[in-house]
Design a protein around this motif. Sequence first.
Motif, mmCIF file in Angstrom:
data_model
loop_
_atom_site.group_PDB
_atom_site.id
_atom_site.type_symbol
_atom_site.label_atom_id
_atom_site.label_comp_id
_atom_site.label_asym_id
_atom_site.label_seq_id
_atom_site.Cartn_x
_atom_site.Cartn_y
_atom_site.Cartn_z
ATOM 1 N N PRO A 34 0.808 -1.225 0.000
ATOM 2 C CA PRO A 34 0.000 0.000 0.000
ATOM 3 C C PRO A 34 0.840 1.275 0.000
ATOM 4 C CG PRO A 34 -0.963 -1.616 1.480
ATOM 5 C CD PRO A 34 0.367 -2.171 1.041
ATOM 6 N N ALA A 35 1.898 1.318 0.802
ATOM 7 C CA ALA A 35 2.751 2.507 0.859
ATOM 8 C C ALA A 35 3.511 2.693 -0.450
ATOM 9 C CB ALA A 35 3.722 2.411 2.030
ATOM 10 N N MET A 36 3.979 1.591 -1.044
ATOM 11 C CA MET A 36 4.661 1.691 -2.337
ATOM 12 C C MET A 36 3.722 2.253 -3.394
ATOM 13 S SD MET A 36 6.996 -1.757 -2.743
ATOM 14 C CE MET A 36 8.418 -2.099 -1.694
ATOM 15 N N LYS A 37 2.474 1.787 -3.385
ATOM 16 C CA LYS A 37 1.503 2.258 -4.380
ATOM 17 C C LYS A 37 1.185 3.735 -4.181
ATOM 18 C CE LYS A 37 -0.734 -2.105 -5.588
ATOM 19 N NZ LYS A 37 -1.998 -2.877 -5.637
ATOM 20 N N ARG A 38 1.097 4.178 -2.933
ATOM 21 C CA ARG A 38 0.814 5.594 -2.672
ATOM 22 C C ARG A 38 1.910 6.502 -3.208
ATOM 23 N NH1 ARG A 38 -1.221 3.610 2.303
ATOM 24 N NH2 ARG A 38 0.765 4.040 3.368
ATOM 25 N N GLN A 39 3.163 6.045 -3.123
ATOM 26 C CA GLN A 39 4.266 6.888 -3.599
ATOM 27 C C GLN A 39 4.588 6.640 -5.068
ATOM 28 O OE1 GLN A 39 7.262 5.786 -0.765
ATOM 29 N NE2 GLN A 39 8.054 4.083 -1.978
ATOM 30 N N GLY A 40 3.982 5.612 -5.655
ATOM 31 C CA GLY A 40 4.162 5.354 -7.084
ATOM 32 C C GLY A 40 5.531 4.846 -7.459
ATOM 33 N N TRP A 41 6.217 4.203 -6.502
ATOM 34 C CA TRP A 41 7.556 3.662 -6.778
ATOM 35 C C TRP A 41 7.856 2.553 -5.779
ATOM 36 C CZ3 TRP A 41 12.405 2.413 -5.089
ATOM 37 C CH2 TRP A 41 13.424 2.330 -6.044
ATOM 38 N N GLY A 42 8.436 1.481 -6.272
ATOM 39 C CA GLY A 42 8.861 0.409 -5.383
ATOM 40 C C GLY A 42 9.656 -0.631 -6.137
ATOM 41 N N ARG A 43 10.512 -1.307 -5.412
ATOM 42 C CA ARG A 43 11.289 -2.412 -5.966
ATOM 43 C C ARG A 43 11.178 -3.594 -5.001
ATOM 44 N NH1 ARG A 43 10.866 0.466 -9.603
ATOM 45 N NH2 ARG A 43 12.452 1.409 -10.952
ATOM 46 N N ILE A 44 10.656 -4.692 -5.505
ATOM 47 C CA ILE A 44 10.550 -5.919 -4.726
ATOM 48 C C ILE A 44 11.434 -6.967 -5.388
ATOM 49 C CG2 ILE A 44 9.020 -7.754 -3.905
ATOM 50 C CD1 ILE A 44 6.723 -5.635 -4.032
ATOM 51 N N ILE A 45 12.397 -7.456 -4.656
ATOM 52 C CA ILE A 45 13.311 -8.480 -5.171
ATOM 53 C C ILE A 45 13.221 -9.692 -4.261
ATOM 54 C CG2 ILE A 45 15.693 -9.119 -5.689
ATOM 55 C CD1 ILE A 45 14.933 -5.470 -5.630
ATOM 56 N N ASN A 46 12.793 -10.794 -4.827
ATOM 57 C CA ASN A 46 12.702 -12.051 -4.098
ATOM 58 C C ASN A 46 13.928 -12.898 -4.412
ATOM 59 O OD1 ASN A 46 10.095 -11.443 -3.056
ATOM 60 N ND2 ASN A 46 9.200 -12.009 -5.028
ATOM 61 N N VAL A 47 14.689 -13.239 -3.393
ATOM 62 C CA VAL A 47 15.850 -14.098 -3.605
ATOM 63 C C VAL A 47 15.347 -15.538 -3.604
ATOM 64 C CG1 VAL A 47 18.119 -14.792 -2.798
ATOM 65 C CG2 VAL A 47 17.375 -12.409 -2.526
ATOM 66 N N ALA A 48 15.149 -16.045 -4.802
ATOM 67 C CA ALA A 48 14.682 -17.419 -4.966
ATOM 68 C C ALA A 48 15.904 -18.336 -5.005
ATOM 69 C CB ALA A 48 13.814 -17.554 -6.216
ATOM 70 N N SER A 49 16.043 -19.105 -6.053
ATOM 71 C CA SER A 49 17.152 -20.057 -6.170
ATOM 72 C C SER A 49 17.063 -20.712 -7.528
ATOM 73 C CB SER A 49 17.028 -21.125 -5.071
ATOM 74 O OG SER A 49 17.870 -22.236 -5.317
ATOM 75 N N VAL A 50 18.162 -21.294 -7.963
ATOM 76 C CA VAL A 50 18.091 -22.165 -9.131
ATOM 77 C C VAL A 50 17.035 -23.247 -8.885
ATOM 78 C CG1 VAL A 50 19.925 -23.703 -8.329
ATOM 79 C CG2 VAL A 50 19.510 -23.488 -10.768
#
Length: 260
Positions: A127-143
């Motif tokens: 919600p806060a990311m959407k209000r400011q119109g900017w965000g980066r979400i990086i999920n460290v998955a795996s091979v």
Amino acid sequence: MLKEKVALITGSTSGIGLATAHVLAQQGINLVLHGLVSATEGQALANDFIAQYGINAIFDDADLQDVASIERLITKAISTMGSVDILVNNAGIQHTQSAESFPLEKWNAIIAINLSAAFHAIQFALPAMKRQGWGRIINVASVHGLVGSVNKSAYCAAKHGLVGLTKVLALECAEQGITVNAICPGWVDTPLINDQISAIAKQQDSSFEQAKYQLVTAKQPLPEMMAPAQIGEFILFLCSDSAKSITGAALPMDGAWTAQ
């Protein structure tokens, strides 16, 4: 552009998370650190970042198996730091055993920490990311979010799930100025691997380096492990304007493991 943004990195008191914290702090990004250390140790680590980089930093020891604790983590980060602009879901645990004998408590813990915690953190941060119109979400998955390996049913299920979650969130956030990506590392040179290498060396009466080479090349053609900071540098790139069109991707850093 990234200076004074706020990054929350789960599992950032060691390994990939800690290395990523250093990479981001070097760019003036403020930090919310998290990990399995005492509050005193964690705040001491945060103070080290403040002294070394001149940024703001706090620590939280939220239990990622508890949804209320995750909500408190995000709420505290936003209220104390002003925002969570970058969310790096990095924390993870592992257990290897055949599926038929895999302990229920291990399955539940791996799914909770490696997958569900990322979903809940994203849900509370969005919600806060959407209000400011900017965000980066990086999920460290795996091979192991792209391929399987024997005796890793829970880990592979969680990491495949994290890749799927990444794709859905990228679609939902495409018009919100928010990108969502998964990084899929192969072998990473962390202390957690050393015990496994030492066991191989002892079993085969070989040197540590020989055992390390054998372990790595059994899966990936590139005969070397990545340094954790390399993943941090890639995360930094994904936060930049140069990567603003990269979203919904599962990005291998695996020495050609999945090219085979």
